[in-house]
Design a protein around this motif. Structure first.
Motif, mmCIF file in Angstrom:
data_model
loop_
_atom_site.group_PDB
_atom_site.id
_atom_site.type_symbol
_atom_site.label_atom_id
_atom_site.label_comp_id
_atom_site.label_asym_id
_atom_site.label_seq_id
_atom_site.Cartn_x
_atom_site.Cartn_y
_atom_site.Cartn_z
ATOM 1 N N THR A 220 11.132 -3.912 -6.636
ATOM 2 C CA THR A 220 11.526 -5.042 -5.803
ATOM 3 C C THR A 220 12.440 -5.904 -6.678
ATOM 4 O OG1 THR A 220 9.809 -6.576 -6.554
ATOM 5 C CG2 THR A 220 9.199 -5.076 -4.761
ATOM 6 N N THR A 221 13.051 -6.899 -6.082
ATOM 7 C CA THR A 221 13.867 -7.792 -6.915
ATOM 8 C C THR A 221 13.030 -8.999 -7.348
ATOM 9 O OG1 THR A 221 14.594 -8.798 -4.866
ATOM 10 C CG2 THR A 221 16.038 -7.118 -5.829
ATOM 11 N N HIS A 222 11.713 -8.872 -7.268
ATOM 12 C CA HIS A 222 10.809 -9.998 -7.555
ATOM 13 C C HIS A 222 10.099 -9.784 -8.902
ATOM 14 C CE1 HIS A 222 11.248 -11.694 -3.436
ATOM 15 N NE2 HIS A 222 11.646 -10.455 -3.233
ATOM 16 N N ALA A 223 9.171 -10.684 -9.218
ATOM 17 C CA ALA A 223 8.518 -10.644 -10.524
ATOM 18 C C ALA A 223 7.639 -9.404 -10.705
ATOM 19 C CB ALA A 223 7.669 -11.903 -10.699
ATOM 20 N N LEU A 224 7.260 -8.776 -9.607
ATOM 21 C CA LEU A 224 6.412 -7.582 -9.689
ATOM 22 C C LEU A 224 6.621 -6.741 -8.434
ATOM 23 C CD1 LEU A 224 2.674 -8.680 -9.101
ATOM 24 C CD2 LEU A 224 4.650 -9.808 -8.158
ATOM 25 N N GLY A 225 6.132 -5.494 -8.502
ATOM 26 C CA GLY A 225 6.178 -4.635 -7.324
ATOM 27 C C GLY A 225 7.303 -3.615 -7.389
ATOM 28 N N ALA A 226 6.973 -2.393 -6.937
ATOM 29 C CA ALA A 226 7.994 -1.338 -6.842
ATOM 30 C C ALA A 226 7.532 -0.328 -5.807
ATOM 31 C CB ALA A 226 8.189 -0.650 -8.193
ATOM 32 N N ASP A 227 8.510 0.282 -5.139
ATOM 33 C CA ASP A 227 8.220 1.430 -4.280
ATOM 34 C C ASP A 227 8.317 2.694 -5.112
ATOM 35 O OD1 ASP A 227 7.833 0.826 -1.393
ATOM 36 O OD2 ASP A 227 9.721 -0.265 -1.670
ATOM 37 N N ILE A 228 7.393 3.618 -4.852
ATOM 38 C CA ILE A 228 7.524 4.966 -5.416
ATOM 39 C C ILE A 228 7.838 5.868 -4.231
ATOM 40 C CG2 ILE A 228 6.393 6.840 -6.656
ATOM 41 C CD1 ILE A 228 6.669 4.407 -8.413
ATOM 42 N N VAL B 258 -0.908 0.715 -1.171
ATOM 43 C CA VAL B 258 -0.495 -0.195 -2.239
ATOM 44 C C VAL B 258 -1.577 -0.200 -3.310
ATOM 45 C CG1 VAL B 258 0.056 -2.594 -2.821
ATOM 46 C CG2 VAL B 258 0.968 -1.597 -0.729
ATOM 47 N N LEU B 259 -1.123 0.029 -4.533
ATOM 48 C CA LEU B 259 -2.027 0.056 -5.698
ATOM 49 C C LEU B 259 -1.691 -1.136 -6.572
ATOM 50 C CD1 LEU B 259 -3.942 1.789 -7.660
ATOM 51 C CD2 LEU B 259 -1.799 2.608 -8.667
ATOM 52 N N TRP B 260 -2.684 -1.948 -6.926
ATOM 53 C CA TRP B 260 -2.378 -3.101 -7.786
ATOM 54 C C TRP B 260 -3.323 -3.178 -8.960
ATOM 55 C CZ3 TRP B 260 -4.223 -4.091 -2.707
ATOM 56 C CH2 TRP B 260 -5.450 -4.741 -2.609
ATOM 57 N N ASP B 261 -2.849 -3.897 -9.983
ATOM 58 C CA ASP B 261 -3.582 -4.056 -11.235
ATOM 59 C C ASP B 261 -4.224 -5.437 -11.226
ATOM 60 O OD1 ASP B 261 -4.357 -4.479 -13.884
ATOM 61 O OD2 ASP B 261 -2.691 -3.313 -14.693
ATOM 62 N N ASN B 262 -5.555 -5.459 -11.055
ATOM 63 C CA ASN B 262 -6.247 -6.757 -10.971
ATOM 64 C C ASN B 262 -6.271 -7.515 -12.290
ATOM 65 O OD1 ASN B 262 -7.397 -7.101 -8.243
ATOM 66 N ND2 ASN B 262 -8.378 -5.138 -8.675
ATOM 67 N N LEU C 180 2.322 -1.068 -6.969
ATOM 68 C CA LEU C 180 3.152 0.039 -6.480
ATOM 69 C C LEU C 180 2.869 0.254 -5.001
ATOM 70 C CD1 LEU C 180 2.796 2.743 -9.296
ATOM 71 C CD2 LEU C 180 4.562 0.960 -9.063
ATOM 72 N N ARG C 181 3.949 0.492 -4.272
ATOM 73 C CA ARG C 181 3.797 0.808 -2.839
ATOM 74 C C ARG C 181 4.299 2.233 -2.588
ATOM 75 N NH1 ARG C 181 6.959 -2.953 1.289
ATOM 76 N NH2 ARG C 181 8.737 -2.017 0.215
ATOM 77 N N PHE C 182 3.479 2.994 -1.847
ATOM 78 C CA PHE C 182 3.842 4.352 -1.436
ATOM 79 C C PHE C 182 3.861 4.336 0.088
ATOM 80 C CE2 PHE C 182 2.832 6.209 -5.618
ATOM 81 C CZ PHE C 182 1.957 5.268 -6.141
ATOM 82 N N ARG C 183 5.051 4.508 0.689
ATOM 83 C CA ARG C 183 5.152 4.411 2.152
ATOM 84 C C ARG C 183 4.975 5.783 2.793
ATOM 85 N NH1 ARG C 183 8.366 -1.004 3.824
ATOM 86 N NH2 ARG C 183 6.262 -1.505 4.506
ATOM 87 N N ASP C 184 4.705 5.764 4.092
ATOM 88 C CA ASP C 184 4.693 6.981 4.928
ATOM 89 C C ASP C 184 3.693 8.021 4.442
ATOM 90 O OD1 ASP C 184 6.784 5.859 6.488
ATOM 91 O OD2 ASP C 184 8.233 6.499 4.963
#
Ligand code: SIN
Length: 283
Positions: free
Chosen positions: A7-15, A250-254, A42-46
């Protein structure tokens, strides 16, 4: 090989370019793990996943935690699946099929009220409402790194109590009483600044605001410092918001990210399945 689109933000990406229903090769797992350590969410779509496939994907990252018990979820009390947690507002035959309803879930890190909080969570969307129910994430690396030097020094060796009495939508957990004095809040005490055990980077570890308390401080000072830290940490510059589509995982690191869910119209349906990967004691 899958591809990362940050993403263009502080965190997050699509795989993209990976089917999580199939077992992950060592190469693909390594690629995903490195991307995750870099982007926190991380986001995995579809995707099209059964619970067993969701569990198999999640177990790549470590042993799973059992479900936390939500105050309003009757089905989960007798559900044979101890590791897939249903997050939903849907009521069937007068019974909630999952937890958290359609309410706002305030900023938090999953199970931070435990001495050993969840390392990660994976949330998979089966049904999403036409509007609302977005989930936002905030990078606690970026939050710490942008604090002024004096505040960083001030909080470097402080702890904080993470309230175990309320869940993220403010429902009282079974067996707890309402907290009226944060100095008596039940829950684990963790460092306000922790070191990520894999990346070695330092980050804020705020957990949850309600009933939080910094042991050893006057209550008013603790409240003022926590308010300041929370306002800073959840500012837009540290966040990214996920607008759900069916099939998103969506997988996140707590350990280094907070999340919150906005509310949505309770007459619409939202059904999500969540797993939690066990962690280690924050230091
Ligand atoms: C959670 O707080 O884990 C639930 C997030 C969501 O429902 O989007």
């Amino acid at each position: 090989m899958p591809e990362i689109i940050p993403t263009t933000h502080a965190l997050g990406a699509d795989i993209v370019g990976i089917d999580l229903a199939a077992p992950l090769s060592a190469g693909d797992f390594g690629f995903i793990y490195q991307a995750w350590m870099r982007h926190l969410v991380l986001r995995f779509r579809d995707q099209s996943l059964t619970d067993d496939q969701l569990l198999a994907f999640s177990r790549n990252f470590g042993p799973l935690d059992r479900n936390p018990r939500h105050a309003k979820s009757e089905r989960q009390m007798e559900d044979s699946s101890d590791y897939v947690n249903v997050i939903s507002n849907v009521v069937e035959n007068g019974r909630a099929i999952g937890g958290l309803g359609h309410y706002e879930a305030k900023w938090h890190s999953d199970m931070s009220y435990n001495p050993v909080p969840a390392m990660a969570s994976a949330l998979y969307a089966l049904e999403v409402p036409p509007a609302g129910g977005d989930t936002s994430f905030a990078s606690m690396y970026s939050a710490l790194e942008t604090l002024d030097e004096a505040t960083r020094e001030r909080i470097a060796n402080l702890g904080c109590v993470h309230d175990s009495s309320l869940n993220s939508v403010g429902q009282l957990r079974v067996g707890f009483e309402e907290v009226t004095d944060p100095r008596k809040t039940p829950g684990a005490v963790h460092p306000l600044v922790r070191t990520h055990p894999i990346t070695g980077r330092r980050c804020l570890f705020l957990g949850r605001r309600r009933n939080a308390y910094i042991p050893g401080m006057e209550l008013a000072d603790s409240e003022a410092l926590l308010d300041m830290l929370w306002t800073h940490a959840t500012a837009t510059e540290h966040t990214w918001t996920q607008q759900w589509r069916v099939g998103d995982l969506v997988l996140w690191d707590n350990r280094a990210a907070l999340h919150r869910r906005e509310d949505f119209d309770g007459t619409t349906r939202r059904v999500m399945h969540r797993t939690q990967i066990g962690g280690d004691r924050p230091f």
